[in-house]
Motif scaffolding. Structure first.
Motif, PDB file in Angstrom:
ATOM      1  N   ASN A  63       0.846  -1.244  -0.003  1.00  0.00           N
ATOM      2  CA  ASN A  63      -0.070   0.101  -0.006  1.00  0.00           C
ATOM      3  C   ASN A  63       0.801   1.144  -0.177  1.00  0.00           C
ATOM      4  N   LEU A  64       0.299   2.519  -0.544  1.00  0.00           N
ATOM      5  CA  LEU A  64       1.060   3.698  -0.185  1.00  0.00           C
ATOM      6  C   LEU A  64      -0.190   4.437   0.060  1.00  0.00           C
ATOM      7  N   HIS A  65       0.135   5.060   1.347  1.00  0.00           N
ATOM      8  CA  HIS A  65      -0.789   5.895   1.969  1.00  0.00           C
ATOM      9  C   HIS A  65      -0.362   7.361   1.829  1.00  0.00           C
ATOM     10  N   LEU A  66      -1.525   8.017   1.449  1.00  0.00           N
ATOM     11  CA  LEU A  66      -1.073   9.504   0.882  1.00  0.00           C
ATOM     12  C   LEU A  66      -2.022  10.542   1.731  1.00  0.00           C
ATOM     13  N   HIS A  67      -1.125  11.351   2.091  1.00  0.00           N
ATOM     14  CA  HIS A  67      -1.813  12.526   3.015  1.00  0.00           C
ATOM     15  C   HIS A  67      -1.141  13.869   2.921  1.00  0.00           C
ATOM     16  N   ALA A  68      -1.985  14.826   2.665  1.00  0.00           N
ATOM     17  CA  ALA A  68      -1.694  16.349   2.363  1.00  0.00           C
ATOM     18  C   ALA A  68      -0.676  16.454   1.474  1.00  0.00           C
ATOM     19  N   LEU A  69      -1.009  15.763   0.301  1.00  0.00           N
ATOM     20  CA  LEU A  69      -0.401  15.902  -0.822  1.00  0.00           C
ATOM     21  C   LEU A  69      -0.447  17.312  -1.653  1.00  0.00           C
ATOM     22  N   GLN A  70       0.674  17.593  -2.498  1.00  0.00           N
ATOM     23  CA  GLN A  70       0.453  18.758  -3.089  1.00  0.00           C
ATOM     24  C   GLN A  70       0.515  18.630  -4.821  1.00  0.00           C
ATOM     25  N   PRO A  71      -0.299  19.586  -5.293  1.00  0.00           N
ATOM     26  CA  PRO A  71      -0.351  19.622  -6.786  1.00  0.00           C
ATOM     27  C   PRO A  71       0.793  18.824  -7.548  1.00  0.00           C
ATOM     28  N   GLU A  72       1.709  19.098  -7.029  1.00  0.00           N
ATOM     29  CA  GLU A  72       3.293  18.605  -7.972  1.00  0.00           C
ATOM     30  C   GLU A  72       3.254  17.049  -7.703  1.00  0.00           C
ATOM     31  N   ASP A  73       2.603  16.624  -6.598  1.00  0.00           N
ATOM     32  CA  ASP A  73       2.626  15.081  -6.453  1.00  0.00           C
ATOM     33  C   ASP A  73       1.854  14.279  -7.631  1.00  0.00           C
ATOM     34  N   SER A  74       1.013  15.106  -8.439  1.00  0.00           N
ATOM     35  CA  SER A  74       0.179  14.493  -9.309  1.00  0.00           C
ATOM     36  C   SER A  74       0.808  13.534 -10.353  1.00  0.00           C
ATOM     37  N   ALA A  75       0.856  12.496 -10.630  1.00  0.00           N
ATOM     38  CA  ALA A  75       1.779  11.710 -11.417  1.00  0.00           C
ATOM     39  C   ALA A  75       1.157  10.186 -11.528  1.00  0.00           C
ATOM     40  N   LEU A  76       1.852   9.436 -12.172  1.00  0.00           N
ATOM     41  CA  LEU A  76       1.410   8.011 -12.478  1.00  0.00           C
ATOM     42  C   LEU A  76       2.214   7.430 -11.501  1.00  0.00           C
ATOM     43  N   TYR A  77       1.601   6.523 -10.509  1.00  0.00           N
ATOM     44  CA  TYR A  77       2.316   5.855  -9.466  1.00  0.00           C
ATOM     45  C   TYR A  77       2.330   4.217  -9.970  1.00  0.00           C
ATOM     46  N   LEU A  78       3.459   3.936 -10.093  1.00  0.00           N
ATOM     47  CA  LEU A  78       3.752   2.404 -10.193  1.00  0.00           C
ATOM     48  C   LEU A  78       4.246   1.586  -9.249  1.00  0.00           C
ATOM     49  N   CYS A  79       3.250   0.288  -9.224  1.00  0.00           N
ATOM     50  CA  CYS A  79       3.925  -0.653  -8.252  1.00  0.00           C
ATOM     51  C   CYS A  79       4.657  -1.884  -8.966  1.00  0.00           C
ATOM     52  N   ALA A  80       5.574  -2.254  -8.595  1.00  0.00           N
ATOM     53  CA  ALA A  80       6.412  -3.384  -9.350  1.00  0.00           C
ATOM     54  C   ALA A  80       6.916  -4.469  -8.274  1.00  0.00           C
ATOM     55  N   SER A  81       7.294  -5.560  -9.037  1.00  0.00           N
ATOM     56  CA  SER A  81       7.771  -6.856  -8.054  1.00  0.00           C
ATOM     57  C   SER A  81       8.624  -7.483  -8.853  1.00  0.00           C
ATOM     58  N   SER A  82       9.530  -8.165  -7.859  1.00  0.00           N
ATOM     59  CA  SER A  82      10.589  -8.859  -8.419  1.00  0.00           C
ATOM     60  C   SER A  82      10.922 -10.083  -7.481  1.00  0.00           C
ATOM     61  N   GLN A  83      11.424 -11.361  -7.981  1.00  0.00           N
ATOM     62  CA  GLN A  83      11.565 -12.349  -7.130  1.00  0.00           C
ATOM     63  C   GLN A  83      12.577 -12.341  -5.941  1.00  0.00           C
ATOM     64  N   GLU A  84      13.689 -11.474  -6.129  1.00  0.00           N
ATOM     65  CA  GLU A  84      14.566 -11.342  -5.056  1.00  0.00           C
ATOM     66  C   GLU A  84      15.057 -12.452  -4.644  1.00  0.00           C
ATOM     67  N   ARG A  85      15.666 -13.189  -5.668  1.00  0.00           N
ATOM     68  CA  ARG A  85      16.608 -14.434  -5.627  1.00  0.00           C
ATOM     69  C   ARG A  85      18.059 -13.881  -5.808  1.00  0.00           C
ATOM     70  N   ASP A  86      18.922 -14.456  -5.407  1.00  0.00           N
ATOM     71  CA  ASP A  86      20.351 -14.281  -5.491  1.00  0.00           C
ATOM     72  C   ASP A  86      20.949 -14.605  -6.786  1.00  0.00           C
ATOM     73  N   SER A  87      20.490 -13.811  -7.815  1.00  0.00           N
ATOM     74  CA  SER A  87      20.582 -14.082  -9.077  1.00  0.00           C
ATOM     75  C   SER A  87      20.128 -12.892  -9.958  1.00  0.00           C
TER      76      SER A  87
END
Lengths: 116, 113
Positions: A75-99
């Motif tokens: 999750n990303l909790h948002l509070h008291a944001l500014q207009p310049e915070d307007s954007a596309l917010y992307l979530c991503a994931s990876s395996q996190e293996r040692d390779s």
């Protein structure tokens, strides 16, 4: 089709509002990320969670507060944001293996945020 | 700091033509990733490269990890209108919690039917 699901797709919020962006992945990945992207620019890293612990915070203002309830959710909790915070917010994931292949990052479709 | 030089910045081609774009840096990378982003969507992974000299194809797309580990290219053959979008390269430095993904500024591709 992406296996990283983000909600909502679009969000409009006032500067005094509190809202949250949600992300879910069912690929068994153990690292999850939040990125911010402005139009026609590359994504900028905000936070990284590795095994449900915050491992990287790229000096993001405290009005953005990440939370990782379990290995599939971010999750990303948002509070008291500014207009310049307007954007596309992307979530991503990876395996996190040692390779190198274990660190390949897969993105969700993004949440468009407009702060008014 | 590290940065990737991605070129061209934009290109507009006729349907059926082949396209080539590349990324170069003064840094040495252990992984190269190529993404395509459509308007209003998140980046979609096209090709991932993990070894110097590696040449990988995905349909009409071909990408190579430069032998010096400082560069990579992406080729698209026989372009079609749905190839329109912004293509980003990204190179990974370091490992574990010290890893860092460095992005190119993108190549905007237009295809004229």
């Amino acid at each position: 089709d992406t296996e990283v699901t983000q909600t909502p797709k679009h969000l409009v919020m006032g500067m005094t509002n509190k809202k949250s962006l949600k992300c879910e992945q069912h690929m068994g990945h153990r690292a999850m990320y939040w990125y911010k992207q402005k139009a026609k620019k590359p994504p900028e890293l905000m936070f990284v969670y590795s095994y449900e612990k915050l491992s990287i915070n790229e000096s993001v203002p405290s009005r953005f507060s990440p939370e990782c309830p379990n290995s599939s959710l971010l999750n990303l909790h948002l509070h008291a944001l500014q207009p310049e915070d307007s954007a596309l917010y992307l979530c991503a994931s990876s395996q996190e293996r040692d390779s190198y292949s274990g660190n390949t990052i897969y993105f969700g479709e993004g949440s468009w945020l407009t702060v008014v | 700091g590290q940065q990737l030089n991605q070129s061209p910045q934009s290109m507009f081609i006729q349907e059926g033509e082949d396209v080539s774009m590349n990324c170069t840096s003064s840094s040495i990378f252990n992984t190269w990733l190529w993404y395509k982003q459509d308007p209003g969507e998140g980046p979609v992974l096209l090709i991932a490269l993990y070894k110097a000299g590696e040449l990988t194809s995905n349909g009409r797309l071909t990408a190579q990890f430069g032998i010096t580990r400082k560069d990579s290219f992406l080729n698209i053959s026989a372009s079609i209108p749905s190839d329109v979008g912004i293509y980003f390269c990204a190179g990974q430095l370091g490992t574990g919690n010290n890893r860092k993904l460095i992005w190119g500024l993108g190549t905007s591709l237009g295809v004229n039917p």
